[in-house]
Design a protein around this motif. Structure first.
Motif, short mmCIF file in Angstrom:
data_model
loop_
_atom_site.label_atom_id
_atom_site.label_comp_id
_atom_site.label_asym_id
_atom_site.label_seq_id
_atom_site.Cartn_x
_atom_site.Cartn_y
_atom_site.Cartn_z
N SER A 201 0.84 -1.27 0.11
CA SER A 201 0.00 0.03 -0.02
C SER A 201 0.73 1.22 0.03
CB SER A 201 -0.84 0.15 1.32
OG SER A 201 -1.67 -0.90 1.08
N ALA A 202 2.01 0.88 0.75
CA ALA A 202 2.79 2.35 0.94
C ALA A 202 3.36 2.56 -0.70
CB ALA A 202 4.20 2.00 1.73
N ILE A 203 3.66 1.47 -1.29
CA ILE A 203 4.07 1.55 -2.79
C ILE A 203 3.41 2.31 -3.64
CG2 ILE A 203 5.20 0.65 -4.77
CD1 ILE A 203 6.39 -1.50 -2.57
N ILE A 204 1.88 2.23 -3.58
CA ILE A 204 0.87 2.83 -4.36
C ILE A 204 0.35 3.98 -3.56
CG2 ILE A 204 0.70 0.78 -6.07
CD1 ILE A 204 -1.68 0.20 -4.58
N GLY A 205 0.43 4.17 -2.54
CA GLY A 205 -0.30 5.18 -1.71
C GLY A 205 -1.51 4.71 -1.40
N ARG A 206 -2.07 3.65 -1.88
CA ARG A 206 -3.74 3.46 -1.63
C ARG A 206 -3.84 2.15 -1.07
NH1 ARG A 206 -2.27 6.64 -5.79
NH2 ARG A 206 -3.76 7.76 -6.98
N ILE A 207 -5.08 2.07 -0.40
CA ILE A 207 -5.35 0.74 0.13
C ILE A 207 -6.96 0.28 -0.44
CG2 ILE A 207 -6.24 1.69 2.61
CD1 ILE A 207 -4.55 -1.74 2.03
N TYR A 208 -7.51 -0.71 -0.29
CA TYR A 208 -8.94 -1.09 -0.77
C TYR A 208 -9.62 -0.55 0.26
CZ TYR A 208 -6.80 -4.93 1.70
OH TYR A 208 -5.75 -5.51 2.52
N TYR A 209 -10.90 0.23 -0.35
CA TYR A 209 -11.86 0.99 0.43
C TYR A 209 -12.74 0.04 1.11
CZ TYR A 209 -15.09 5.03 1.50
OH TYR A 209 -15.89 5.91 2.22
N SER A 210 -12.45 -0.62 2.28
CA SER A 210 -13.37 -1.59 3.03
C SER A 210 -13.15 -1.43 4.51
CB SER A 210 -12.78 -2.93 2.20
OG SER A 210 -11.68 -3.26 2.80
N GLY A 211 -14.26 -2.30 5.03
CA GLY A 211 -13.69 -2.31 6.31
C GLY A 211 -13.93 -1.14 7.19
N LEU A 212 -13.06 -0.90 8.15
CA LEU A 212 -13.17 0.51 9.06
C LEU A 212 -12.94 1.79 8.12
CD1 LEU A 212 -11.29 -0.67 12.22
CD2 LEU A 212 -13.81 -0.35 11.81
N HIS A 213 -12.61 1.77 6.82
CA HIS A 213 -12.42 2.80 6.03
C HIS A 213 -13.91 3.70 5.73
CE1 HIS A 213 -8.34 2.63 5.20
NE2 HIS A 213 -8.24 1.31 5.20
N LEU A 214 -15.05 2.89 5.93
CA LEU A 214 -16.51 3.04 5.68
C LEU A 214 -17.15 3.62 6.84
CD1 LEU A 214 -15.59 1.27 3.26
CD2 LEU A 214 -17.92 0.79 2.84
N THR A 215 -17.65 4.45 6.88
CA THR A 215 -18.50 5.16 8.05
C THR A 215 -19.36 4.05 8.48
OG1 THR A 215 -17.97 7.35 7.08
CG2 THR A 215 -19.82 7.04 8.79
N GLU A 216 -20.13 3.47 7.47
CA GLU A 216 -21.09 2.44 8.12
C GLU A 216 -20.75 1.48 8.95
OE1 GLU A 216 -21.41 1.99 3.78
OE2 GLU A 216 -21.59 -0.32 4.03
N ASN A 217 -19.27 0.87 8.72
CA ASN A 217 -18.64 -0.30 9.45
C ASN A 217 -18.26 0.36 10.82
OD1 ASN A 217 -19.32 -2.00 7.86
ND2 ASN A 217 -17.52 -1.76 6.32
N ARG A 218 -18.09 1.78 11.03
CA ARG A 218 -17.60 2.39 12.30
C ARG A 218 -18.82 2.70 13.47
NH1 ARG A 218 -12.26 3.96 11.50
NH2 ARG A 218 -12.46 5.39 13.43
N ILE A 219 -20.12 2.39 13.02
CA ILE A 219 -21.14 2.63 13.67
C ILE A 219 -21.20 1.46 14.64
CG2 ILE A 219 -23.61 2.52 13.77
CD1 ILE A 219 -23.45 3.95 11.01
N PRO A 220 -21.03 1.98 16.08
CA PRO A 220 -21.21 0.69 17.03
C PRO A 220 -22.56 -0.23 16.93
CG PRO A 220 -20.77 2.82 17.84
CD PRO A 220 -21.39 3.26 16.55
N ARG A 221 -22.24 -1.43 17.04
CA ARG A 221 -23.43 -2.42 17.12
C ARG A 221 -23.56 -3.14 18.34
NH1 ARG A 221 -25.44 -1.73 11.58
NH2 ARG A 221 -23.62 -0.45 10.74
N VAL A 222 -22.38 -2.95 19.11
CA VAL A 222 -22.68 -3.71 20.61
C VAL A 222 -22.24 -2.84 21.59
CG1 VAL A 222 -20.58 -4.91 19.94
CG2 VAL A 222 -21.86 -5.64 21.94
N TYR A 223 -23.12 -2.68 22.66
CA TYR A 223 -22.81 -1.52 23.72
C TYR A 223 -22.31 -2.21 24.98
CZ TYR A 223 -24.37 2.46 26.46
OH TYR A 223 -24.26 3.68 27.21
N PHE A 224 -21.33 -1.92 25.44
CA PHE A 224 -20.82 -2.25 26.66
C PHE A 224 -20.91 -1.40 27.83
CE2 PHE A 224 -18.73 -5.00 23.49
CZ PHE A 224 -18.84 -6.29 23.98
N LYS A 225 -21.02 -1.87 29.24
CA LYS A 225 -20.97 -1.01 30.25
C LYS A 225 -20.41 -2.07 31.28
CE LYS A 225 -25.49 -1.21 32.33
NZ LYS A 225 -26.62 -0.70 32.74
#
Ligand code: F3S
Length: 389
Positions: free
Chosen positions: A163-187
């Motif tokens: 990725s460093a050689i091309i300056g890019r990575i695939y746009y998936s997982g935690l790069h997408l806002t929808e995957n950063r939305i919490p789905r499990v709540y802990f206290k």
């Protein structure tokens, strides 16, 4: 996968063989993950650079890229080595292992990587909110997602390098806002009060969140060392190390109760169970270790203030970047006066710092997890204050 004109040109080899190879691999892996496009990154951090870890195949891969005249296009940092460059003889390595480690370093430097040799690259270049990265080293990946809201998945070392050689990575997982939305709540039924508790909490939440982004209710201010311990530990038990922690993370606005699938309460008994899974209380420590992840200045200052001396050797590990700052602040001298040994560039998991069957007392859940599994070293978990501090 959609590629821009420039990305297509790289794929066709117009910018050299190394870039073509890197683009081809990143696109193929991205397609397998279902990514629709690539995203430009600001910083790549490569793990897996210790010769003891990656051996000859790793060395050959890195040298092959360097021999193809690969050049990185972004800021690049690298993980710890198999010894401290200033005292290699203390790490029980052969001349051949030493020379091969130097070849790995030289090849990475030739490509443009900064010789950082640390798992805390965020001290060297602080990422910003929403920035895209391609980082190996799970503890650092978790830390920057949690603390800065920077976006990186837990990449393998070779992928971060390509990725460093091309300056890019695939746009998936935690790069997408929808995957950063919490789905499990802990206290928790207790307030976290030290690094060991924070680490155990990360270890448990990593297991229970089952790959989903977690949200942690937290009504107190956490110390930096607690977040580091949490992040390092969650990286051992989850592929998705993002937890949005109240009073710590900048992305609490992503929380929406409509998306919460599970609510889980963690008790002190849960911590105790995790503790018993990790440690070997039957043995007495022979050495004390702090610095997984590498200590920052805050932690070194805390050690200076709290360490009273101990009847067992104390070793602390940091980066050469932080070490230089600690020398300027006179912290190194003060720690050495207390009999503490400071090592740089390496870590106990990717080196032979501790012999098998040694018992090590540490405050790091991650170190405890891997020392047992990978180096056959027994551990006892204990915080600064109870360990000569
Ligand atoms: Fe760093 Fe080694 Fe721990 S890379 S996070 S000191 S296992």
């Amino acid at each position: 996968m959609f590629l821009s004109k420039k990305e297509e040109r790289i794929l066709e080899g117009e910018e050299g063989e190394a870039a073509r190879l890197a683009m081809r691999t990143i696109v193929k892996v991205g397609e397998a993950l279902g990514a629709s496009r690539l995203v430009e990154i600001e910083h790549a951090h490569v793990s897996g650079v210790s010769y003891l870890n990656i051996g000859d195949p790793g060395l050959e891969f890195i040298e092959h890229l360097a021999n193809l005249d690969a050049r990185i296009r972004v800021f690049g940092t690298i993980n710890p080595l198999s010894f401290d460059l200033d005292s290699p003889h203390e790490f029980n390595i052969t001349v051949e292992e030493y020379e091969k480690q130097l070849r790995i370093i030289n090849a990475l430097k030739k490509m443009g990587f900064n010789p950082t040799f640390t798992c805390t690259p965020y001290y060297i270049r602080k990422p910003s909110l929403g920035e895209h990265l391609a980082w190996g080293e799970s503890s650092a990946v978790a830390y920057v997602n949690i603390v800065y809201g920077a976006r990186t998945n837990k990449e393998g070392g070779p992928i971060a390098l390509l990725s460093a050689i091309i300056g890019r990575i695939y746009y998936s997982g935690l790069h997408l806002t929808e995957n950063r939305i919490p789905r499990v709540y802990f206290k928790t039924t207790f307030n976290t009060s030290n690094t060991v508790e924070a680490g155990l909490l990360g270890y448990i939440i990593g297991k229970l969140s089952k790959g989903r982004t977690a949200y942690l209710e937290n009504n107190i201010q956490w110390k930096e060392s607690w977040v580091k311990a949490y992040a390092a530990a969650i990286g051992t038990t989850s592929d998705n190390p993002l937890t949005i922690i109240e009073n710590v993370s900048p992305e609490t606005n992503l929380f929406n109760k409509e998306y919460i699938e599970d609510k889980i309460t963690i008790t002190r008994e849960d911590l105790e169970e995790a503790y018993n899974e990790l440690v070997d209380n039957s043995s007495q420590e022979q050495v004390v270790f702090f610095g997984c992840p590498h200590l920052g200045l805050e932690e070194l200052r805390e050690l200076v203030l709290t360490t009273k001396g101990y009847d067992k050797p104390i070793i602390v590990s940091t980066s050469r970047y932080i070490y230089a700052k600690a020398v300027e602040e006179n912290l190194v001298k003060k720690l050495e006066e207390k009999g503490i040994k400071i090592i740089k560039d390496t870590c106990p998991i990717v080196s032979r710092l501790f012999k098998p069957n040694t018992t090590v007392k540490t405050n790091s859940t991650k170190a405890s997890f891997y020392l047992k599994r990978l180096r056959k070293v027994k551990t006892i978990l204990s915080d600064y204050g109870e360990t000569g501090g």
